[in-house]
Design a protein around this motif. Sequence first.
Motif, short mmCIF file in Angstrom:
data_model
loop_
_atom_site.label_atom_id
_atom_site.label_comp_id
_atom_site.label_asym_id
_atom_site.label_seq_id
_atom_site.Cartn_x
_atom_site.Cartn_y
_atom_site.Cartn_z
N GLN A 54 0.81 -1.21 0.00
CA GLN A 54 0.00 0.00 0.00
C GLN A 54 0.85 1.26 0.00
O GLN A 54 0.40 2.33 -0.38
CB GLN A 54 -0.91 0.01 1.22
N SER A 55 2.12 1.11 0.42
CA SER A 55 2.98 2.29 0.43
C SER A 55 3.43 2.69 -0.97
O SER A 55 3.96 3.77 -1.17
CB SER A 55 4.21 2.02 1.30
N GLN A 56 3.22 1.78 -1.93
CA GLN A 56 3.60 2.08 -3.29
C GLN A 56 2.54 2.97 -3.95
O GLN A 56 1.34 2.83 -3.67
CB GLN A 56 3.75 0.77 -4.11
N PRO A 57 2.95 3.90 -4.81
CA PRO A 57 1.94 4.75 -5.49
C PRO A 57 1.06 3.90 -6.40
O PRO A 57 1.53 2.98 -7.08
CB PRO A 57 2.81 5.72 -6.31
N THR A 58 -0.22 4.17 -6.40
CA THR A 58 -1.17 3.43 -7.25
C THR A 58 -1.92 4.39 -8.15
O THR A 58 -2.12 5.56 -7.82
CB THR A 58 -2.20 2.66 -6.38
N ALA A 59 -2.35 3.86 -9.31
CA ALA A 59 -3.13 4.66 -10.26
C ALA A 59 -4.52 4.89 -9.69
O ALA A 59 -5.06 4.05 -8.97
CB ALA A 59 -3.22 3.94 -11.60
N PRO A 60 -5.10 6.04 -9.96
CA PRO A 60 -6.46 6.30 -9.46
C PRO A 60 -7.45 5.30 -10.05
O PRO A 60 -7.33 4.88 -11.21
CB PRO A 60 -6.75 7.72 -9.96
N ALA A 61 -8.40 4.87 -9.23
CA ALA A 61 -9.40 3.89 -9.67
C ALA A 61 -10.35 4.52 -10.68
O ALA A 61 -10.64 5.72 -10.62
CB ALA A 61 -10.18 3.36 -8.47
N GLU A 62 -10.80 3.69 -11.61
CA GLU A 62 -11.81 4.16 -12.57
C GLU A 62 -13.10 4.45 -11.82
O GLU A 62 -13.52 3.69 -10.95
CB GLU A 62 -12.07 3.09 -13.64
N PRO A 63 -13.77 5.55 -12.13
CA PRO A 63 -15.04 5.83 -11.46
C PRO A 63 -16.09 4.77 -11.83
O PRO A 63 -16.09 4.25 -12.95
CB PRO A 63 -15.43 7.20 -12.00
N THR A 64 -16.91 4.45 -10.87
CA THR A 64 -17.98 3.48 -11.12
C THR A 64 -19.04 4.11 -12.01
O THR A 64 -19.48 5.24 -11.78
CB THR A 64 -18.63 3.06 -9.80
N ARG A 65 -19.42 3.39 -13.04
CA ARG A 65 -20.42 3.92 -13.98
C ARG A 65 -21.79 3.36 -13.66
O ARG A 65 -21.93 2.20 -13.28
CB ARG A 65 -20.03 3.57 -15.41
#
Length: 616
Positions: free
Chosen positions: A34-45
């Motif tokens: 979790q300390s690693q940078p992650t891409a933002p999640a896709e918004p739920t459609r």
Amino acid sequence: MQRLLILLGAALIAGGCSQDQETAAESPASVSQQSQPTAPAEPTRSEAEKAAELYAAFFEESLKLNPLRATFMGDHRYNDQLPNFLSEESREEQKAFEEKWLARINEIDAAQLEGQDLLSYEMFKLNREENLEGMRFPGWMIPINQFFSIPNFMALLGSGTNAQPFQTVGHYEDWLKRIDGAEAIFDQAIENMRAGVEAGVVQPRVLMEKVIPQLEAHIVEDPEQSMFWRPVANMPEDFPEADRERLTAAYRTAISEQVIPMYTRLRDYIRDDYLEKARKTHGLWDLPDGEAWYAYNVKSTTTTDLSPEEIHQIGLDEVERIHGEMREVMEQVGFEGTLQEFFEFTKTDEQFIPETEETLMQAYEDLREVVDAKVDDLFSLRPKAGFEIRPVEAFRAQSASAASYQRPASDGSRPGVFYVNTYDLSSRPIWGVESLYLHEAIPGHHFQLAIQQELDELPKFRRFGGYTAFTEGWGLYAESLGKELGVYTDPYQYYGALNAELWRAIRLVVDTGLHYKRWTREDVLNYMEQNSAAGETRRVSEAERYIAIPSQALAYKVGQLKISELRARAEETLGEHFDIREFHAQVIGTGALPLQILENKIDRWIEAELAEAGET
């Protein structure tokens, strides 16, 4: 579709990662991850957003399958394409297309949709299911008749005065490529008719006899006599000379070596081979599985569960009612005699016959100002697009209906067209002008279809699609608004409106008579003569139209009766709170709908209006 799949996949992956992280949160390894940078999640459609993307992808793919539709919309990307839609390969491709999109829409959770989103879902699914159901019937074996055929259609496009554009050098080159596709379709039509002969699926001889002169009109000795030469004769003056010479030569070659030969081959086959094998009967019942075929057509055309027997009886009842109103007009004008004698008088008296084609066309033009002055009293919606009034082209006038409407290009590059048939002026009485204008132009087809195209918030399959019962039902309902719009002040013009409505009631009787009760063409002509003022020319062309396109004629009266019923319901229920402008906006403000869906929509509107007025 590819973009939709990518988005669906991204959404699933995002949801899965979220759940995995929550479950593993207590382990040291997960803390490190979790300390690693992650891409933002896709918004739920939402389901509505998924459906909207599905509709957009569907429509884009549909234009590739049907590039002519794109051309008529004003989308020029496919103007050079004309796939062989009569081929077996094309039929299989269309079936796979419908099955794929039905499966896709079934993945949408309809329980999460409401309002326009739910309407779109219901209509999209219904269209796919009905299209697949209709594929069991071998319409491809009878691809040509006198009322609609690809030869006539191609001549209209190639004339330079229809949807196919001829403004640039590229446009001219597009049409040359489309001629290649047309040649393949002409030859495929012959092959399909041969297959129909083997299977016993053939057209009535009386229709195909009318096709021959239509084809012969395009078999000319000099290419410059051809309708297909008109774009060359009207070539823009600003074209470079080299392009003018090259295109002129190319069109001369294409007309001489492709167009005239393909019309000749088709004419020769129909005249020398097919005619003797065509049938003497006239109804769809006489074809294999014909009764089921007609029942499907009735359901699809009317968007109701009415049976052919029920529709036949509705027609008989409406004919009787309208005859009664006509007798009241007879008393008003002081005519002494029977209704049949009044029919003959209005059909033959010189005062009712236009002197010239120009006289008839001007009568329609004169109505613009009269109707425009009152239309805002009944309508809050107006289309942005304009329309022209044109005579039907001579080569197809003998078999064409009294009038028709072609919707404008969606990009504003081409106006709508109200076509008036001026063939045999004695059969085009002047008392029919006002009702026909209301039907085809304002507030009829031009209002409804142009407004529908301009509803940018709707999915394109709704903006550019339609339901015959709604569209033609609206056209006939528009005729009933004449007195409210300041016309029908002349009792003969009101008689003309009644006569037009009578004709649509007669259609219920004779269309079901032909295809369900096994009437002959002569039975139909006799019924028309006994119950209407139509002249022989119109009786023949209309009877043969119903033979050629079974059930289409049912749409007008069935649709009009439903819209009139809904208006009466709204007026009675809402009383002083009824607003005719708002009612009309509710009917045409969301595009064409199946009649049952329209009824549900109007009922919900009535409930909302009552609630707002505090009367629930």
